[in-house]
Design an enzyme around this catalytic site. Structure first.
Site, PDB file in Angstrom:
ATOM      1  N   GLY A  14       0.840  -1.207   0.000  1.00  0.00           N
ATOM      2  CA  GLY A  14       0.000   0.000   0.000  1.00  0.00           C
ATOM      3  C   GLY A  14       0.871   1.251   0.000  1.00  0.00           C
ATOM      4  N   ASN A  89       1.985  -2.861   9.744  1.00  0.00           N
ATOM      5  CA  ASN A  89       1.460  -1.715   8.989  1.00  0.00           C
ATOM      6  C   ASN A  89       0.081  -2.002   8.390  1.00  0.00           C
ATOM      7  OD1 ASN A  89       1.707   0.729   7.087  1.00  0.00           O
ATOM      8  ND2 ASN A  89       1.615  -0.993   5.647  1.00  0.00           N
ATOM      9  N   GLY A  91      -3.637  -2.492   7.597  1.00  0.00           N
ATOM     10  CA  GLY A  91      -4.827  -1.983   8.274  1.00  0.00           C
ATOM     11  C   GLY A  91      -5.868  -1.523   7.272  1.00  0.00           C
ATOM     12  N   TYR A 154     -12.095   2.008  14.142  1.00  0.00           N
ATOM     13  CA  TYR A 154     -10.683   2.265  13.804  1.00  0.00           C
ATOM     14  C   TYR A 154      -9.956   2.949  14.969  1.00  0.00           C
ATOM     15  CZ  TYR A 154      -6.869   3.995  10.719  1.00  0.00           C
ATOM     16  OH  TYR A 154      -5.663   4.281  10.109  1.00  0.00           O
ATOM     17  N   PRO A 184       0.773   8.229  12.617  1.00  0.00           N
ATOM     18  CA  PRO A 184       0.717   9.217  11.537  1.00  0.00           C
ATOM     19  C   PRO A 184      -0.628   9.929  11.522  1.00  0.00           C
ATOM     20  CG  PRO A 184       1.287   7.016  10.696  1.00  0.00           C
ATOM     21  CD  PRO A 184       0.776   6.856  12.102  1.00  0.00           C
ATOM     22  N   TYR A 186      -2.899  12.500   8.767  1.00  0.00           N
ATOM     23  CA  TYR A 186      -3.465  12.259   7.436  1.00  0.00           C
ATOM     24  C   TYR A 186      -2.349  12.329   6.389  1.00  0.00           C
ATOM     25  CZ  TYR A 186      -8.106  12.215   9.405  1.00  0.00           C
ATOM     26  OH  TYR A 186      -9.230  11.858  10.120  1.00  0.00           O
TER      27      TYR A 186
HETATM   28  N1  CAA Z   1     -16.267  16.221  11.858  1.00  0.00           N
HETATM   29  C1  CAA Z   1     -17.486  16.779  12.118  1.00  0.00           C
HETATM   30  N2  CAA Z   1     -18.591  16.514  11.409  1.00  0.00           N
HETATM   31  C2  CAA Z   1     -18.456  15.671  10.379  1.00  0.00           C
HETATM   32  C3  CAA Z   1     -17.237  15.050  10.047  1.00  0.00           C
HETATM   33  C4  CAA Z   1     -16.119  15.391  10.820  1.00  0.00           C
HETATM   34  N3  CAA Z   1     -14.901  14.864  10.589  1.00  0.00           N
HETATM   35  N4  CAA Z   1     -17.433  14.258   8.981  1.00  0.00           N
HETATM   36  C5  CAA Z   1     -18.721  14.366   8.658  1.00  0.00           C
HETATM   37  N5  CAA Z   1     -19.340  15.221   9.494  1.00  0.00           N
HETATM   38  C6  CAA Z   1     -20.745  15.645   9.483  1.00  0.00           C
HETATM   39  C7  CAA Z   1     -21.156  16.066   8.083  1.00  0.00           C
HETATM   40  O1  CAA Z   1     -20.814  17.394   7.838  1.00  0.00           O
HETATM   41  C8  CAA Z   1     -22.681  15.845   8.168  1.00  0.00           C
HETATM   42  O2  CAA Z   1     -23.235  16.907   8.894  1.00  0.00           O
HETATM   43  P1  CAA Z   1     -24.711  17.426   8.542  1.00  0.00           P
HETATM   44  O3  CAA Z   1     -25.616  16.228   8.704  1.00  0.00           O
HETATM   45  O4  CAA Z   1     -24.925  18.504   9.540  1.00  0.00           O
HETATM   46  O5  CAA Z   1     -24.602  17.889   7.131  1.00  0.00           O
HETATM   47  C9  CAA Z   1     -22.818  14.602   9.038  1.00  0.00           C
HETATM   48  O6  CAA Z   1     -21.577  14.517   9.781  1.00  0.00           O
HETATM   49  C10 CAA Z   1     -22.998  13.335   8.245  1.00  0.00           C
HETATM   50  O7  CAA Z   1     -21.909  13.261   7.330  1.00  0.00           O
HETATM   51  P2  CAA Z   1     -22.027  12.470   5.961  1.00  0.00           P
HETATM   52  O8  CAA Z   1     -23.126  13.057   5.110  1.00  0.00           O
HETATM   53  O9  CAA Z   1     -20.660  12.364   5.345  1.00  0.00           O
HETATM   54  O10 CAA Z   1     -22.560  11.081   6.498  1.00  0.00           O
HETATM   55  P3  CAA Z   1     -22.323   9.684   5.929  1.00  0.00           P
HETATM   56  O11 CAA Z   1     -23.078   8.730   6.791  1.00  0.00           O
HETATM   57  O12 CAA Z   1     -22.524   9.652   4.461  1.00  0.00           O
HETATM   58  O13 CAA Z   1     -20.746   9.441   6.151  1.00  0.00           O
HETATM   59  C11 CAA Z   1     -18.713   9.270   7.277  1.00  0.00           C
HETATM   60  C12 CAA Z   1     -20.196   9.531   7.417  1.00  0.00           C
HETATM   61  C13 CAA Z   1     -18.454   7.871   6.705  1.00  0.00           C
HETATM   62  C14 CAA Z   1     -18.135   9.318   8.685  1.00  0.00           C
HETATM   63  C15 CAA Z   1     -18.057  10.309   6.344  1.00  0.00           C
HETATM   64  O14 CAA Z   1     -18.395  11.590   6.783  1.00  0.00           O
HETATM   65  C16 CAA Z   1     -16.555  10.190   6.294  1.00  0.00           C
HETATM   66  O15 CAA Z   1     -16.019   9.383   5.563  1.00  0.00           O
HETATM   67  N6  CAA Z   1     -15.854  11.003   7.107  1.00  0.00           N
HETATM   68  C17 CAA Z   1     -14.417  10.959   7.188  1.00  0.00           C
HETATM   69  C18 CAA Z   1     -13.971   9.996   8.279  1.00  0.00           C
HETATM   70  C19 CAA Z   1     -12.473  10.052   8.438  1.00  0.00           C
HETATM   71  O16 CAA Z   1     -11.924  11.080   8.786  1.00  0.00           O
HETATM   72  N7  CAA Z   1     -11.788   8.957   8.155  1.00  0.00           N
HETATM   73  C20 CAA Z   1     -10.391   8.937   8.206  1.00  0.00           C
HETATM   74  C21 CAA Z   1      -9.917   8.006   7.132  1.00  0.00           C
HETATM   75  S1  CAA Z   1      -8.188   8.111   6.831  1.00  0.00           S
HETATM   76  C22 CAA Z   1      -7.513   7.315   8.095  1.00  0.00           C
HETATM   77  O17 CAA Z   1      -8.149   6.763   8.944  1.00  0.00           O
HETATM   78  C23 CAA Z   1      -6.028   7.269   8.098  1.00  0.00           C
HETATM   79  C24 CAA Z   1      -5.517   7.727   9.378  1.00  0.00           C
HETATM   80  O18 CAA Z   1      -5.100   6.921  10.158  1.00  0.00           O
HETATM   81  C25 CAA Z   1      -5.477   9.194   9.679  1.00  0.00           C
END
Ligand code: CAA
Length: 248
Positions: A14, A89, A91, A154, A184, A186
């Site tokens: 990855g 690593n 995940g 997670y 880490p 993002y």
């Molecule tokens: N903080 C605050 N509010 C958030 C938010 C956040 N990080 N993400 C989404 N919201 C809010 C949206 O703005 C929305 O608000 P409203 O209803 O008021 O409009 C509400 O939450 C619902 O959001 P979605 O429409 O996106 O809802 P969904 O059910 O379709 O998806 C979710 C929810 C899957 C959590 C999506 O928002 C998402 O993918 N968020 C990102 C999650 C994230 O940060 N993942 C990290 C991945 S990378 C990683 O993990 C690597 C690492 O180690 C750092």
């Protein structure tokens, strides 16, 4: 340790894993990547790496499955030698709000991110102790430190990795084996680019004081340090690399 070391990186194909493999190889290690048995592109990856001058080994391993890990490390030990550096690593994410979270998405994240660390470390730790030298490096996440919206699974698994690190580091501290966590933030990998663009732009990047995603090579450099002789006194640590997003 003066001989050529053998380093294994789980999920080494990855974005982050590949950069770690390259960096460890550049330090002179023999590098093995494990890959999920469902990944059909391992040969292609190995060939691509070869064109860039890297001769890696690759072994299929389901890190969620004890028997698969046992068989994989047995093969590696027989065919290449004992593992000196383990980088846990591999995940996955299955992001969803807690309201939508079900057992399947909870369990798959716990087994891929946390049980996998037990499964792999258990295969190599006794050998490291017997040889009096070893490095275990667990790749956790800023979201294990601070929590993240949509990541109860997670964040719990990643926080658990560091509990594991601290406990094991105590047990092996006098045996020449160090155990550390890297958290880490993002990083510009496929996993992060899968976040909806508007969430990334409006919710995540504005919270990173440096105003950018990290680079895989930046994390790989830290792994290389922890794997080195110079890091012999670093153990049980959780080192953040997150552009200032979260400070503990
Ligand atoms: N903080 C605050 N509010 C958030 C938010 C956040 N990080 N993400 C989404 N919201 C809010 C949206 O703005 C929305 O608000 P409203 O209803 O008021 O409009 C509400 O939450 C619902 O959001 P979605 O429409 O996106 O809802 P969904 O059910 O379709 O998806 C979710 C929810 C899957 C959590 C999506 O928002 C998402 O993918 N968020 C990102 C999650 C994230 O940060 N993942 C990290 C991945 S990378 C990683 O993990 C690597 C690492 O180690 C750092």
């Amino acid at each position: 340790m003066t001989d050529k070391r053998i380093a294994m990186v789980t999920g080494g194909m990855g974005g982050l894993g590949e950069a770690i493999c390259m960096k460890l190889a550049a330090m002179g290690d023999t590098v093995i990547s494990t890959y999920s048995p469902t990944n059909m592109k391992s040969e292609q990856w190995l060939a691509g790496m070869k064109t860039q001058g890297f001769s890696f080994y690759a072994y299929a391993c389901d890190v969620t499955d004890w028997k698969s890990c046992e068989a994989c490390v047995e093969h590696i030990t027989k065919e290449i030698g004992p593992i000196d550096v383990l980088v846990n690593n591999a995940g996955i994410t299955r992001d969803m709000t807690f309201k939508k979270m079900d057992c399947v998405n909870w369990n798959v994240v716990m087994s891929s991110n946390l049980t996998s660390v037990f499964n792999m470390t258990k295969q190599v730790c006794d050998g490291m102790i017997e040889r009096g030298w070893g490095r275990i490096i667990n790749i956790s996440s800023v979201n294990g430190q601070k929590g993240a919206f949509g990541q109860t699974n997670y964040s719990a698994a990643k926080a658990g990795m560091h509990g594991f690190t601290k406990a094991l580091s105590l047990e092996v501290a006098r045996k020449g084996v160090t155990v550390n966590t890297i958290s880490p933030g993002y990083i510009g990998t496929k996993m992060v680019m899968a976040i909806p663009r508007e969430v990334l732009d409006s919710k995540i990047i504005p919270q990173i004081p440096m105003g950018r995603l990290g680079k895989p090579e930046e994390v790989a450099g830290l792994v290389a340090y922890l794997a080195s002789e110079e890091a012999a006194f670093v153990t049980g640590a959780n080192i953040a690399i997150n552009g200032g997003q979260h400070m503990q």
